[in-house]
Design an enzyme around this catalytic site. Sequence first.
Site, mmCIF file in Angstrom:
data_model
loop_
_atom_site.group_PDB
_atom_site.id
_atom_site.type_symbol
_atom_site.label_atom_id
_atom_site.label_comp_id
_atom_site.label_asym_id
_atom_site.label_seq_id
_atom_site.Cartn_x
_atom_site.Cartn_y
_atom_site.Cartn_z
ATOM 1 N N GLU A 104 15.828 9.103 -4.189
ATOM 2 C CA GLU A 104 15.020 9.752 -3.825
ATOM 3 C C GLU A 104 15.054 10.566 -2.272
ATOM 4 O OE1 GLU A 104 11.647 9.471 -4.949
ATOM 5 O OE2 GLU A 104 12.304 8.166 -6.353
ATOM 6 N N HIS A 122 10.371 3.132 1.137
ATOM 7 C CA HIS A 122 9.795 3.404 -0.005
ATOM 8 C C HIS A 122 9.926 1.985 -1.115
ATOM 9 C CE1 HIS A 122 9.000 4.749 -4.264
ATOM 10 N NE2 HIS A 122 10.194 5.116 -4.600
ATOM 11 N N HIS A 124 8.841 0.427 -4.906
ATOM 12 C CA HIS A 124 7.653 -0.076 -5.927
ATOM 13 C C HIS A 124 6.631 -1.507 -6.080
ATOM 14 C CE1 HIS A 124 11.145 2.246 -8.435
ATOM 15 N NE2 HIS A 124 10.224 2.758 -7.235
ATOM 16 N N TYR A 143 -10.330 -2.714 7.238
ATOM 17 C CA TYR A 143 -9.963 -1.775 8.339
ATOM 18 C C TYR A 143 -8.247 -1.717 8.394
ATOM 19 C CZ TYR A 143 -8.716 -5.848 10.904
ATOM 20 O OH TYR A 143 -8.218 -7.230 11.441
ATOM 21 N N HIS A 184 4.607 5.231 -9.675
ATOM 22 C CA HIS A 184 5.956 4.665 -9.170
ATOM 23 C C HIS A 184 5.682 3.764 -7.917
ATOM 24 C CE1 HIS A 184 8.858 7.496 -8.080
ATOM 25 N NE2 HIS A 184 9.025 6.303 -7.472
ATOM 26 N N TYR A 239 -3.703 -1.846 20.406
ATOM 27 C CA TYR A 239 -3.734 -3.568 19.654
ATOM 28 C C TYR A 239 -2.133 -3.100 19.761
ATOM 29 C CZ TYR A 239 -3.232 -7.381 16.569
ATOM 30 O OH TYR A 239 -2.591 -8.645 15.813
#
Length: 243
Positions: A104, A122, A124, A143, A184, A239
């Site tokens: 990837e 990334h 799955h 939110y 994916h 925050y």
Amino acid sequence: MTEQTWNRRSAQGAREEERVVGESRERRVRPEEAHAWEALVATARRTVADGLVVGTSGNVSVRVGDTVLVTPSGVPYDRLTPQDVTGVGLDGAQVLGTLVPTSELPMHLAVYRATGARAVVHTHAVHATAVSALVRELPPVHYMAAALGGPVRVAPYATYGTEELAAHMLDALADRSGCLLRNHGTLTYGATLDQAYDRTAQLEWMCRLWLTASSVPGLTPSLLTREQLAEAGERLRGYGQES
């Protein structure tokens, strides 16, 4: 020392610093890269421990200068060692290590070229992948979507590891720091590995929340408006603790 002697010694030093490995160029790992690799491996192992990936199905990267350190293809994360550092330039040419980078890689490089990201995760993840097969955008049920820039889009399907998938992903990431990839998984980025990972975990949690709420017979989840998300986004900017 004469200029000729200095040049000769500099050339010799350069040859000792780098050596050609196949079609890639390997050099010594710098201290900051070794430290980043340690953090990258820890993050990759965390994706498995937290159930966001199975085996080696996800990938992680971190940028150090103009070098992108990435998890290698098909190597279980618990087997990675400090000697397995795998790195490429922004052009995709391998500059560190001999292990083949993740398949990837086009997605990771596309993010670094288009944004100020310093880390990409990334996965799955099950609930996120399920949502990616159902809708074109994750309904704004919470939110925390504002923490990713707004409603999370689903990038159209394309074969993994292709430039086509990378292009779809970039479209879905416009003004966002995370997206879903149809059938994916997920991709998020951040200024640090911790931030990129936290965004992945939040995205999976929101997908699980929506699937849970929408599965109650006879009831439909209430959704937040864009104005409500925008207000939450403003509050989220302040925050946490001041650095």
